[in-house]
Design an enzyme around this catalytic site. Structure first.
Site, short mmCIF file in Angstrom:
data_model
loop_
_atom_site.label_atom_id
_atom_site.label_comp_id
_atom_site.label_asym_id
_atom_site.label_seq_id
_atom_site.Cartn_x
_atom_site.Cartn_y
_atom_site.Cartn_z
N SER A 1 4.27 44.59 24.49
CA SER A 1 4.75 45.60 23.56
C SER A 1 6.25 45.75 23.74
CB SER A 1 4.06 46.94 23.83
OG SER A 1 4.71 48.00 23.15
N TYR B 1 1.46 54.03 29.12
CA TYR B 1 1.36 52.86 28.25
C TYR B 1 2.47 51.87 28.55
CZ TYR B 1 1.12 50.08 23.97
OH TYR B 1 1.02 49.03 23.07
#
Length: 258
Positions: A142, A155
């Site tokens: 990501s 995250y």
């Protein structure tokens, strides 16, 4: 170009969103698809959509945080197909919160899926790839692995781990014919986004969607199929010289944001 004919591909989290599009795109490129998802009904839906078009697919109910189960499934795939050519570690979950608002329980959950799940997938597949001295692993990282994002403590940490696992695996197995890369998307419009907005911003979905979309300089979120097309290239023989590399696909988020 970009043919996957004769190849066997495993896609975790393949029951919806980006994973579903990767399954569809890879099937059209000729691969036999194995859809691993914690939600059996979603995996079976993707299997049906592929087989109805003449493709080859099989759904498996798998919790990627459970190593014994994913090893069992990969062993069965190897036994029936004779090979595992491609592994896409796509399964993952979101987590919202900064350091002081992230509970130990929340952190443990995101680690189990986003870090241990990726490790488990690679652990299960690598033994079969090593026997053939060939294979491709593609991990879903990501943009959160590359920059600090607000309220994404857990995250971002897990996606940073995914990026570094990618680099170390690429280094360890480069002489055994196994390539390992990662993709780092910015925001992608998936059902998860719509569900998040409906849950947290009822009645304000469009306003909040536009706000999130505009964080990408290109002015929109990515489409899941755009991520799938990049994955197709990286898993094809045309990308045979690429390993140990992370590929942002972010609408200019990393380099063009002010």
């Amino acid at each position: 170009m970009f043919s996957l004919s004769g190849k066997t591909a495993i896609i975790t989290g393949g029951g919806n969103g980006i994973g579903e599009k990767i399954c569809q795109v890879f099937s059209k490129a000729g691969a036999s698809i194995h859809i691993l998802d914690i939600h059996a009904s979603q995996a079976e839906k993707v299997e049906k959509s592929i087989t109805e078009r003449g493709g080859t697919a099989k759904a498996w109910q798998v919790d990627v945080s459970q190593q014994a189960r994913i090893v069992e499934v990969c062993n069965q795939i190897q036994k029936s197909a004779g090979q595992i050519d491609i592994l896409i570690n796509n399964a993952g979950i979101a987590q919202i919160g900064n350091l002081h608002t992230t509970s130990e329980k929340e952190l443990d959950k995101v680690i189990q899926v986003n870090i241990k799940g990726v490790y488990n997938g690679m652990f299960a597949a690598i033994q079969h790839m090593r026997k053939k001295q060939q294979g491709v692993i593609l991990n879903m990282a990501s943009v959160a692995s590359l920059v600090g994002l607000p309220d994404r403590f857990g995250y971002s940490m897990t996606k940073g781990a995914v990026l570094n696992m990618t680099l170390t695996v690429a280094r360890d197995y480069v002489r055994e014919g196994i390539r390992c890369n990662s993709i780092s998307p910015a925001r992608v419009h998936t059902p998860l986004v719509d569900g998040y907005l409906a849950q947290h911003y009822p009645g304000q979905e469009k306003e909040m969607y536009d706000q999130l979309a505009n964080t990408q300089p290109i002015g929109r979120m990515a489409k899941p199929e755009e991520i799938a097309w990049l994955a197709l290239y990286l898993c094809s023989d045309e990308a045979s010289f690429i390993t140990g590399t992370n590929f942002p696909i972010d609408g200019g988020f990393l380099n063009l944001s002010i």
